[in-house]
Write a protein that holds these residues in place. Structure first.
Motif, PDB file in Angstrom:
ATOM      1  N   THR A  62     -38.638  -9.575  10.927  1.00  0.00           N
ATOM      2  CA  THR A  62     -37.634 -10.208  11.485  1.00  0.00           C
ATOM      3  C   THR A  62     -37.185  -9.632  12.675  1.00  0.00           C
ATOM      4  O   THR A  62     -37.052 -10.259  13.923  1.00  0.00           O
ATOM      5  N   LEU A  63     -37.370  -8.326  12.944  1.00  0.00           N
ATOM      6  CA  LEU A  63     -37.480  -7.553  14.248  1.00  0.00           C
ATOM      7  C   LEU A  63     -38.172  -8.318  15.345  1.00  0.00           C
ATOM      8  O   LEU A  63     -37.821  -8.520  16.496  1.00  0.00           O
ATOM      9  N   ARG A  64     -39.344  -8.621  14.886  1.00  0.00           N
ATOM     10  CA  ARG A  64     -40.364  -9.250  15.806  1.00  0.00           C
ATOM     11  C   ARG A  64     -39.863 -10.585  16.215  1.00  0.00           C
ATOM     12  O   ARG A  64     -40.102 -11.053  17.169  1.00  0.00           O
ATOM     13  N   SER A  65     -39.441 -11.423  15.215  1.00  0.00           N
ATOM     14  CA  SER A  65     -38.983 -12.790  15.380  1.00  0.00           C
ATOM     15  C   SER A  65     -37.683 -12.521  16.302  1.00  0.00           C
ATOM     16  O   SER A  65     -37.490 -13.714  17.125  1.00  0.00           O
ATOM     17  N   TRP A  66     -37.090 -11.552  16.372  1.00  0.00           N
ATOM     18  CA  TRP A  66     -35.921 -11.582  17.397  1.00  0.00           C
ATOM     19  C   TRP A  66     -36.180 -11.096  18.869  1.00  0.00           C
ATOM     20  O   TRP A  66     -35.375 -10.760  19.473  1.00  0.00           O
ATOM     21  N   GLY A  67     -37.501 -10.493  18.776  1.00  0.00           N
ATOM     22  CA  GLY A  67     -37.918  -9.775  20.018  1.00  0.00           C
ATOM     23  C   GLY A  67     -37.466  -8.743  20.394  1.00  0.00           C
ATOM     24  O   GLY A  67     -37.405  -8.174  21.460  1.00  0.00           O
ATOM     25  N   LEU A  68     -37.320  -7.678  19.042  1.00  0.00           N
ATOM     26  CA  LEU A  68     -36.994  -6.698  19.686  1.00  0.00           C
ATOM     27  C   LEU A  68     -38.169  -5.470  19.021  1.00  0.00           C
ATOM     28  O   LEU A  68     -38.830  -5.994  18.141  1.00  0.00           O
ATOM     29  N   PRO A  69     -38.121  -4.198  19.370  1.00  0.00           N
ATOM     30  CA  PRO A  69     -39.120  -3.168  19.106  1.00  0.00           C
ATOM     31  C   PRO A  69     -38.749  -3.048  17.561  1.00  0.00           C
ATOM     32  O   PRO A  69     -37.791  -2.733  17.196  1.00  0.00           O
ATOM     33  N   GLU A  70     -39.782  -2.875  17.065  1.00  0.00           N
ATOM     34  CA  GLU A  70     -39.915  -2.484  15.572  1.00  0.00           C
ATOM     35  C   GLU A  70     -40.644  -1.457  14.884  1.00  0.00           C
ATOM     36  O   GLU A  70     -40.292  -0.973  13.875  1.00  0.00           O
ATOM     37  N   GLU A  71     -41.422  -0.779  15.931  1.00  0.00           N
ATOM     38  CA  GLU A  71     -41.727   0.679  15.339  1.00  0.00           C
ATOM     39  C   GLU A  71     -41.116   1.704  14.585  1.00  0.00           C
ATOM     40  O   GLU A  71     -41.134   1.952  13.666  1.00  0.00           O
ATOM     41  N   ARG A  72     -39.889   1.994  15.476  1.00  0.00           N
ATOM     42  CA  ARG A  72     -39.100   3.177  14.916  1.00  0.00           C
ATOM     43  C   ARG A  72     -38.190   2.551  13.838  1.00  0.00           C
ATOM     44  O   ARG A  72     -38.252   3.256  12.477  1.00  0.00           O
ATOM     45  N   ALA A  73     -37.889   1.383  13.811  1.00  0.00           N
ATOM     46  CA  ALA A  73     -37.108   0.853  12.829  1.00  0.00           C
ATOM     47  C   ALA A  73     -37.871   0.553  11.652  1.00  0.00           C
ATOM     48  O   ALA A  73     -37.309   0.889  10.495  1.00  0.00           O
ATOM     49  N   GLY A  74     -39.240   0.338  11.723  1.00  0.00           N
ATOM     50  CA  GLY A  74     -40.093  -0.034  10.496  1.00  0.00           C
ATOM     51  C   GLY A  74     -40.087   1.381   9.778  1.00  0.00           C
ATOM     52  O   GLY A  74     -40.231   1.121   8.574  1.00  0.00           O
ATOM     53  N   HIS A  75     -40.099   2.355  10.511  1.00  0.00           N
ATOM     54  CA  HIS A  75     -40.422   3.738   9.857  1.00  0.00           C
ATOM     55  C   HIS A  75     -39.064   4.188   9.244  1.00  0.00           C
ATOM     56  O   HIS A  75     -39.085   4.706   7.993  1.00  0.00           O
ATOM     57  N   VAL A  76     -38.168   3.964   9.582  1.00  0.00           N
ATOM     58  CA  VAL A  76     -36.670   4.138   9.095  1.00  0.00           C
ATOM     59  C   VAL A  76     -36.451   3.232   7.933  1.00  0.00           C
ATOM     60  O   VAL A  76     -36.113   4.039   6.753  1.00  0.00           O
ATOM     61  N   VAL A  77     -36.822   2.190   8.195  1.00  0.00           N
ATOM     62  CA  VAL A  77     -36.790   1.334   6.678  1.00  0.00           C
ATOM     63  C   VAL A  77     -37.399   1.722   5.583  1.00  0.00           C
ATOM     64  O   VAL A  77     -37.316   1.837   4.353  1.00  0.00           O
ATOM     65  N   ALA A  78     -38.467   2.193   5.966  1.00  0.00           N
ATOM     66  CA  ALA A  78     -39.499   2.666   4.995  1.00  0.00           C
ATOM     67  C   ALA A  78     -39.164   3.726   4.162  1.00  0.00           C
ATOM     68  O   ALA A  78     -39.250   3.784   3.069  1.00  0.00           O
ATOM     69  N   GLU A  79     -38.554   4.762   4.947  1.00  0.00           N
ATOM     70  CA  GLU A  79     -38.228   5.828   4.381  1.00  0.00           C
ATOM     71  C   GLU A  79     -36.869   5.434   3.472  1.00  0.00           C
ATOM     72  O   GLU A  79     -36.821   6.107   2.503  1.00  0.00           O
ATOM     73  N   LEU A  80     -36.046   4.795   3.850  1.00  0.00           N
ATOM     74  CA  LEU A  80     -34.641   4.534   3.284  1.00  0.00           C
ATOM     75  C   LEU A  80     -34.908   3.634   2.239  1.00  0.00           C
ATOM     76  O   LEU A  80     -34.395   4.273   1.084  1.00  0.00           O
ATOM     77  N   ALA A  81     -35.770   2.801   2.048  1.00  0.00           N
ATOM     78  CA  ALA A  81     -36.146   1.931   0.938  1.00  0.00           C
ATOM     79  C   ALA A  81     -37.094   3.001  -0.008  1.00  0.00           C
ATOM     80  O   ALA A  81     -36.720   2.643  -1.230  1.00  0.00           O
TER      81      ALA A  81
END
Length: 160
Positions: free
Chosen positions: A45-64
């Motif tokens: 989703t973040l890639r499709s929005w043209g946004l950086p996803e690396e930090r957010a991907g790690h945050v989502v992984a941990e919270l999920a």
């Protein structure tokens, strides 16, 4: 049943402080597979929005992973929600274990787990826990998406 809401911006565009809001939400199973899927969906989703996803991907992984492990109630899933408002990405993971709030603590030297919230704390600009309608709780994290300041010493001038 999974529910999805997504608003997609043009690729390569960055959020502006104009008040534009982008959202994505998905109900996922409280399993390791659901936690992995949450990360993959967030990154896509973040890639499709043209946004950086690396930090957010790690945050989502941990919270999920925390929702699937510590917030699990048999037969109930967790909800992943991404919001982009202005230049802030907000990640929310809601589960049905409102009686169990996450606690940031240092794991023992030999511990094989317990570092998830430390990673969230290091990667997110802000995070916290909100109570929802019983029995829910939402763990959220915010990441500022402002572009980094340009280094004027690296302007591309080869000097000569």
């Amino acid at each position: 049943m999974n529910q999805e809401t997504q608003e997609i911006a043009e690729p390569g565009t960055r959020p502006e402080p104009s008040g534009e809001v982008r959202t994505f939400t998905m109900l996922l199973s409280s399993t390791p597979r659901g936690a992995r899927l949450a990360r993959l969906l967030a990154v896509d989703t973040l890639r499709s929005w043209g946004l950086p996803e690396e930090r957010a991907g790690h945050v989502v992984a941990e919270l999920a992973a925390n929702a699937a492990t510590h917030g699990r109630v048999p037969g109930r899933g967790f909800r992943l929600t991404l919001y982009v408002v202005g230049s802030t990405l907000r990640v929310e993971v809601t589960d049905t274990r409102g009686d169990r709030s996450p606690v940031l603590r240092e794991p023992g030297a030999g511990a094989e787990s317990g570092r998830g919230l430390l990673l969230v704390d290091a990667l997110a600009d802000r995070w916290g826990v909100g109570e929802g309608r019983f029995p829910r709780k939402t763990v959220w994290a915010e990441i500022d998406l402002s572009p980094p300041e340009r280094d004027s010493s690296r302007s591309g001038d080869l000097g000569g």
